[in-house]
Design a protein around this motif. Structure first.
Motif, mmCIF file in Angstrom:
data_model
loop_
_atom_site.group_PDB
_atom_site.id
_atom_site.type_symbol
_atom_site.label_atom_id
_atom_site.label_comp_id
_atom_site.label_asym_id
_atom_site.label_seq_id
_atom_site.Cartn_x
_atom_site.Cartn_y
_atom_site.Cartn_z
ATOM 1 N N ARG A 92 41.579 -44.370 61.238
ATOM 2 C CA ARG A 92 40.568 -44.053 60.236
ATOM 3 C C ARG A 92 40.616 -45.053 59.082
ATOM 4 O O ARG A 92 41.684 -45.404 58.590
ATOM 5 N N ASP A 93 39.461 -45.512 58.637
ATOM 6 C CA ASP A 93 39.383 -46.381 57.461
ATOM 7 C C ASP A 93 38.550 -45.657 56.405
ATOM 8 O O ASP A 93 37.331 -45.709 56.401
ATOM 9 N N GLU A 94 39.265 -44.977 55.513
ATOM 10 C CA GLU A 94 38.579 -44.129 54.536
ATOM 11 C C GLU A 94 37.677 -44.914 53.600
ATOM 12 O O GLU A 94 36.701 -44.386 53.082
ATOM 13 N N ALA A 95 38.028 -46.180 53.384
ATOM 14 C CA ALA A 95 37.230 -46.991 52.463
ATOM 15 C C ALA A 95 35.784 -47.125 52.946
ATOM 16 O O ALA A 95 34.883 -47.396 52.168
ATOM 17 N N GLN A 96 35.584 -46.944 54.259
ATOM 18 C CA GLN A 96 34.241 -47.102 54.817
ATOM 19 C C GLN A 96 33.441 -45.806 54.751
ATOM 20 O O GLN A 96 32.273 -45.779 55.097
ATOM 21 N N GLU A 97 34.102 -44.722 54.360
ATOM 22 C CA GLU A 97 33.426 -43.428 54.450
ATOM 23 C C GLU A 97 32.859 -43.004 53.105
ATOM 24 O O GLU A 97 33.352 -43.400 52.058
ATOM 25 N N ASP A 98 31.840 -42.167 53.155
ATOM 26 C CA ASP A 98 31.216 -41.637 51.952
ATOM 27 C C ASP A 98 32.257 -40.784 51.212
ATOM 28 O O ASP A 98 32.789 -39.828 51.763
ATOM 29 N N PRO A 99 32.568 -41.149 49.943
ATOM 30 C CA PRO A 99 33.645 -40.425 49.243
ATOM 31 C C PRO A 99 33.375 -38.923 49.128
ATOM 32 O O PRO A 99 34.303 -38.120 49.186
ATOM 33 N N ARG A 100 32.112 -38.553 48.965
ATOM 34 C CA ARG A 100 31.813 -37.117 48.852
ATOM 35 C C ARG A 100 32.015 -36.404 50.180
ATOM 36 O O ARG A 100 32.509 -35.284 50.229
ATOM 37 N N ALA B 200 34.613 -33.381 50.889
ATOM 38 C CA ALA B 200 34.127 -32.137 51.490
ATOM 39 C C ALA B 200 35.037 -31.694 52.631
ATOM 40 O O ALA B 200 35.378 -30.516 52.746
ATOM 41 N N VAL B 201 35.449 -32.645 53.467
ATOM 42 C CA VAL B 201 36.303 -32.316 54.613
ATOM 43 C C VAL B 201 37.588 -31.643 54.126
ATOM 44 O O VAL B 201 38.050 -30.663 54.703
ATOM 45 N N LYS B 202 38.132 -32.153 53.003
ATOM 46 C CA LYS B 202 39.372 -31.588 52.465
ATOM 47 C C LYS B 202 39.235 -30.124 52.110
ATOM 48 O O LYS B 202 40.178 -29.362 52.169
ATOM 49 N N HIS B 203 38.022 -29.731 51.676
ATOM 50 C CA HIS B 203 37.816 -28.346 51.257
ATOM 51 C C HIS B 203 37.148 -27.507 52.335
ATOM 52 O O HIS B 203 36.676 -26.409 52.050
ATOM 53 N N GLY B 204 37.071 -28.037 53.531
ATOM 54 C CA GLY B 204 36.482 -27.275 54.634
ATOM 55 C C GLY B 204 34.987 -27.066 54.487
ATOM 56 O O GLY B 204 34.442 -26.065 54.971
ATOM 57 N N LEU B 205 34.315 -27.985 53.818
ATOM 58 C CA LEU B 205 32.870 -27.869 53.625
ATOM 59 C C LEU B 205 32.143 -28.821 54.565
ATOM 60 O O LEU B 205 32.606 -29.929 54.804
ATOM 61 N N ASN B 206 31.019 -28.364 55.082
ATOM 62 C CA ASN B 206 30.194 -29.261 55.905
ATOM 63 C C ASN B 206 29.154 -29.900 55.015
ATOM 64 O O ASN B 206 28.196 -29.256 54.606
ATOM 65 N N TYR B 207 29.356 -31.171 54.714
ATOM 66 C CA TYR B 207 28.505 -31.845 53.734
ATOM 67 C C TYR B 207 28.022 -33.176 54.274
ATOM 68 O O TYR B 207 28.803 -33.946 54.836
ATOM 69 N N VAL B 208 26.741 -33.440 54.115
ATOM 70 C CA VAL B 208 26.174 -34.738 54.495
ATOM 71 C C VAL B 208 25.283 -35.223 53.352
ATOM 72 O O VAL B 208 24.406 -34.493 52.884
ATOM 73 N N THR B 209 25.528 -36.431 52.882
ATOM 74 C CA THR B 209 24.709 -37.013 51.824
ATOM 75 C C THR B 209 23.323 -37.363 52.362
ATOM 76 O O THR B 209 23.202 -37.917 53.451
ATOM 77 N N LEU B 210 22.281 -37.061 51.603
ATOM 78 C CA LEU B 210 20.918 -37.464 51.968
ATOM 79 C C LEU B 210 20.289 -38.220 50.794
ATOM 80 O O LEU B 210 20.926 -38.412 49.765
ATOM 81 N N ASP B 211 19.038 -38.612 50.962
ATOM 82 C CA ASP B 211 18.423 -39.515 49.973
ATOM 83 C C ASP B 211 17.731 -38.848 48.792
ATOM 84 O O ASP B 211 17.421 -39.501 47.807
#
Ligand code: GDP
Ligand code: MN
Length: 389
Positions: A233-241, A245-256
């Motif tokens: 895994r390369d966390e630097a490439q992932e959306d920080p939010r 979210a994954v850490k808190h067990g939330l299903n979150y996807v950034t949109l526009d």
């Protein structure tokens, strides 16, 4: 979860798929040794980010000397690459990949996905691979071939024959192609991919087949049994939010869009986003806080959606089935106190203890637009985002 090209190529190599030899570069000082190890040039240097479209954005270059290679590394390391797939902020460039350049005769396209309509692993192939594959799919769909694999029977010789024929491969090339399919299918199924793509799959001037680019997406639901892949895994490439979210067990996807949504249940979240869209607004995210949401989790979710600078209004839509609406209200109030909320907040609470929940919000003294009807709530959120409330 995505892998970098160099990581995906390592998986392919392990499974017997022919890929060029390569070296990873993380600092300009690595360039010398990498060129030495790979022998005579020219070489191709490629920015490693979790997105395609690098070629068109200047992130892939054939270099012919140490100086050229160093100047490419100097120009990219520490910068961000913006491609058609990254969004305007781009992705950080921390790694480059160096390979001997291949003399390409033809660029083919080959990928594996799970076709949701047939629920089968499906090969997609085209004789018109390379950087314009999206245009090929849009304008000449007859040049894109799909072939599903039955999960019980697995990959069969006829799959290879059919696809090889569609790609214009014969004889020794068709045979090599069969080996490649086998390797790709093995990687896809053993490593729990949701997508595996080779574009271009090059036919070299010497007549060999070579995977020149590779993209691997892990099915996150299988992460528990793919620890070796999770380590890449390369966390630097992932959306920080999304990471938070994954850490808190939330299903979150950034949109526009600019209307943040907090909803319990994925179906209700989709319906809420649809309604916002129908009323002329645009959701800033998908967020499912889950069926058993606690006050703490709601508070975390609230902070998460507020950390997105483009949000102009918030719509909370909770249906209390398992979860109690008064607990949700407590979570909202806890979060609002912690974050100093200045944005319009529309809340629709319905179901178990909805009245107690609404009463808690009303007594809080905060300006909250409370609605019981979902359409009205969506309308209020859209107007609020447009500055009309
Ligand atoms: P993408 O644009 O992010 O998909 O990056 P790719 O790795 O697919 O590279 C983009 C394009 O660069 C390919 O479609 C090829 O045309 C070209 N390219 C990549 N590797 C080589 C190589 O070894 N030799 C040559 N001549 N071209 C290459
Ligand atoms: Mn590519």
């Amino acid at each position: 979860m995505n892998l970098h090209e160099y990581q995906a190529k390592a998986l392919l190599r392990e499974a017997g798929v022919t890929v060029p030899e390569g070296r990873v570069i993380r600092a300009i000082e690595d360039v010398d040794a990498a060129l030495d190890a790979l022998g005579e040039g020219p070489w191709v240097m490629k920015v490693q980010v979790h997105a395609g479209g690098r070629g068109k954005a200047g992130g892939v270059r054939v270099v012919r000397s140490l100086d050229e290679a160093k100047s490419f590394a100097d120009g990219w390391l520490g910068r961000r690459l913006v491609t058609l797939q990254t969004g305007p902020a781009g992705l950080p460039v921390e790694t480059l990949y160096l390979e001997p350049a291949t003399a390409i005769a033809r660029e083919l396209y080959l990928s594996l996905i799970i076709d949701r309509a047939t629920s089968k692993v499906t090969f997609i192939a085209s004789d018109a691979g390379g950087m314009d594959i999206e245009e090929v799919a849009a304008k000449t769909p007859e040049r894109i071939h799909a072939l599903s694999v039955h999960p019980a029977a697995g990959l069969m010789p006829f799959h290879a024959r059919r696809l090889a024929f569609a790609l214009g491969l014969e004889g020794a090339q068709a045979k090599a192609f069969g080996q490649m399919l086998k390797g790709l299918y093995e990687v896809f199924t053993r490593k729990d991919a949701s997508m595996l793509e080779v574009n271009p799959l090059a036919v070299t001037e010497a007549g060999e087949l070579l995977a020149l680019d590779a993209k691997f997406v892990l099915d996150d639901n299988a992460g528990f049994r793919q620890s070796a892949i999770l380590e890449m895994r390369d966390e630097a490439q992932e959306d920080p939010r999304e990471r938070e979210a994954v850490k808190h067990g939330l299903n979150y996807v950034t949109l526009d869009g600019d209307i943040a949504c907090m909803v319990n249940g994925a179906g209700l979240a989709m319906a809420t986003m649809d309604l916002i869209q129908l009323e002329g607004g645009r959701p800033a995210n998908f967020l499912d806080v889950g069926g058993g949401a606690t006050a703490e989790r709601v508070a975390e979710a609230f902070k998460l959606i507020l950390s997105d600078g483009k949000v102009r209004a918030i719509l909370i839509n909770i249906f209390g089935g398992i979860v109690r609406c008064d607990l949700i209200a407590e979570g909202i109030l806890q979060a609002v106190r912690e974050v100093d909320l200045r944005l319009p907040l529309v809340v629709r609470l319905e179901g178990t203890n909805a009245e107690q929940g609404r009463a808690l919000l009303a007594q809080s003294g905060l300006t909250i637009i409370a609605e019981t009807d979902l359409t009205r709530a969506a309308q209020a959120a859209v107007r609020a985002a447009q500055g009309e409330i």
